[in-house]
Design a protein around this motif. Sequence first.
Motif, short mmCIF file in Angstrom:
data_model
loop_
_atom_site.label_atom_id
_atom_site.label_comp_id
_atom_site.label_asym_id
_atom_site.label_seq_id
_atom_site.Cartn_x
_atom_site.Cartn_y
_atom_site.Cartn_z
N LEU A 59 1.76 30.02 68.89
CA LEU A 59 1.09 28.75 69.18
C LEU A 59 1.32 27.74 68.06
O LEU A 59 1.65 26.57 68.33
N GLN A 60 1.15 28.16 66.81
CA GLN A 60 1.19 27.21 65.70
C GLN A 60 2.63 26.96 65.20
O GLN A 60 2.82 26.37 64.14
N ARG A 61 3.62 27.48 65.96
CA ARG A 61 5.04 27.23 65.68
C ARG A 61 5.52 27.87 64.37
O ARG A 61 4.91 28.77 63.87
N THR B 118 7.09 44.00 62.42
CA THR B 118 6.15 42.88 62.43
C THR B 118 5.80 42.53 63.87
O THR B 118 6.71 42.29 64.67
N PRO B 119 4.51 42.51 64.21
CA PRO B 119 4.15 42.11 65.58
C PRO B 119 4.42 40.62 65.79
O PRO B 119 4.68 39.89 64.84
N LEU B 120 4.31 40.19 67.04
CA LEU B 120 4.34 38.75 67.31
C LEU B 120 2.92 38.24 67.11
O LEU B 120 1.95 38.90 67.49
N TYR B 121 2.81 37.05 66.52
CA TYR B 121 1.48 36.49 66.24
C TYR B 121 1.23 35.25 67.08
O TYR B 121 2.17 34.47 67.35
N PHE B 122 -0.03 35.07 67.44
CA PHE B 122 -0.47 33.90 68.21
C PHE B 122 -1.84 33.53 67.66
O PHE B 122 -2.82 34.26 67.87
N HIS B 123 -1.91 32.45 66.89
CA HIS B 123 -3.17 32.08 66.22
C HIS B 123 -3.87 30.96 66.98
O HIS B 123 -3.39 29.83 67.04
N ARG C 181 -12.68 27.65 79.32
CA ARG C 181 -12.58 26.19 79.20
C ARG C 181 -12.06 25.82 77.82
O ARG C 181 -11.19 24.96 77.67
N PHE C 182 -12.57 26.51 76.80
CA PHE C 182 -12.11 26.24 75.43
C PHE C 182 -10.60 26.48 75.32
O PHE C 182 -9.90 25.77 74.60
N LEU C 183 -10.11 27.50 76.02
CA LEU C 183 -8.68 27.86 75.95
C LEU C 183 -7.84 27.05 76.94
O LEU C 183 -6.66 27.32 77.12
N HIS C 184 -8.47 26.06 77.61
CA HIS C 184 -7.80 25.19 78.59
C HIS C 184 -7.15 25.98 79.72
O HIS C 184 -6.07 25.62 80.21
N GLN C 185 -7.79 27.08 80.11
CA GLN C 185 -7.25 27.87 81.23
C GLN C 185 -7.83 27.38 82.54
O GLN C 185 -8.88 26.74 82.57
N PRO D 188 -4.57 24.80 73.61
CA PRO D 188 -4.27 23.63 72.77
C PRO D 188 -3.75 24.02 71.39
O PRO D 188 -4.25 24.98 70.79
N VAL D 189 -2.76 23.28 70.94
CA VAL D 189 -2.19 23.53 69.61
C VAL D 189 -3.07 22.81 68.59
O VAL D 189 -2.95 21.60 68.41
N ALA D 190 -3.97 23.55 67.98
CA ALA D 190 -4.87 22.97 66.99
C ALA D 190 -5.41 24.13 66.17
O ALA D 190 -5.43 25.26 66.64
N MET D 191 -5.83 23.84 64.95
CA MET D 191 -6.39 24.91 64.12
C MET D 191 -7.88 25.08 64.42
O MET D 191 -8.41 26.18 64.39
N THR D 192 -8.55 23.97 64.71
CA THR D 192 -9.98 24.05 65.04
C THR D 192 -10.28 23.06 66.18
O THR D 192 -9.60 22.04 66.31
N ILE D 193 -11.29 23.38 66.96
CA ILE D 193 -11.75 22.47 68.02
C ILE D 193 -13.27 22.57 68.07
O ILE D 193 -13.82 23.68 68.02
#
Length: 300
Positions: free
Chosen positions: A149-151, A215-220, A255-259, A286-291
């Motif tokens: 997510l965070q590229r 190394t696993p794949l990461y999704f933050h 809703r928070f995850l925009h699903q 959403p690509v963001a660190m905090t919401i």
Amino acid sequence: MPDPSTHYRGRFAPSPTGPLHLGSLIAALASFLDARHHAGAWLVRMEDLDPPREEPGAADAILNSLRCHGLHWDGDVLYQSTRATAYSTALARLDEEGLLFACDCSRAMLSTVGACAGDCRTRQGAISSSRAIRIAVPAECEIQFSDGLQRQQHTKLGNALQDFIVRRKDRLHAYQLAVVVDDAEQGITHVVRGSDLLDSTARQIFLQQVLSQSTPLYFHLPVITTGQGQKFSKQNLAPALDNEKAVYNLRCALRFLHQHEPPADIKSVDLLLAQAVEQWSPARVPVAMTIGADSIGLHL
Ligand code: GLU
């Protein structure tokens, strides 16, 4: 038949410092949906590594909340409190490679970049020491990885986060070491967790490399914050989830995850999750660190 060596294995790894709150439900739900959408396994690991920070009864309360929210895991829960031998074995291996040193520098004595200003790195016999044990990170060490997510992430570990602690002065194994040893033990291929842990990932990848692990794949994920912009936590009294309102809580997390939100007439946890698994779309997160929680109509 899926190839077991590449088959998806995800996990949720709560610390039992308090009951499950909406922030931790969001991480649990996203990792569950991603695993199940890929027909993968979803494991739970209880990170009860740090007794002074734990709350009695929290581990059972978290597991009960997961069940009430329909988040059923595969196999047995792995408790970090049972894993001291595995962590010691990993430490011994790092010691054999000459990577560990004992350090009793206070924070004030550490240089601005976090490395020891003194001669600790030259000390032998780290493991038998009553001091904290650090791992020596080569000055030129750079860690790159592509977060789902965070590229693209690029950390000059040797400069920015040198020589981190792998066993504390109180002899408790450090989180960074335990996570890496346990992700390997559980064969984790995908880590979906909050962006508050993005900073830790470079250290974990460094440890994976020196321990010859994959190394696993990461999704933050973005982390939910209160009206004052604080992360949900026990310290800021994030309310425990009401297990009686599991469908409502899951809808908030979706809703928070925009699903896509399943139709309002779905009142059962299992039906709601079945739809959410089918429709899970990481690209919508959403690509963001905090919401802020207010983005989903919660005012905390
Ligand atoms: N136990 C950590 C926490 O509750 C999460 C560790 C992880 O997902 O790697 O913040």
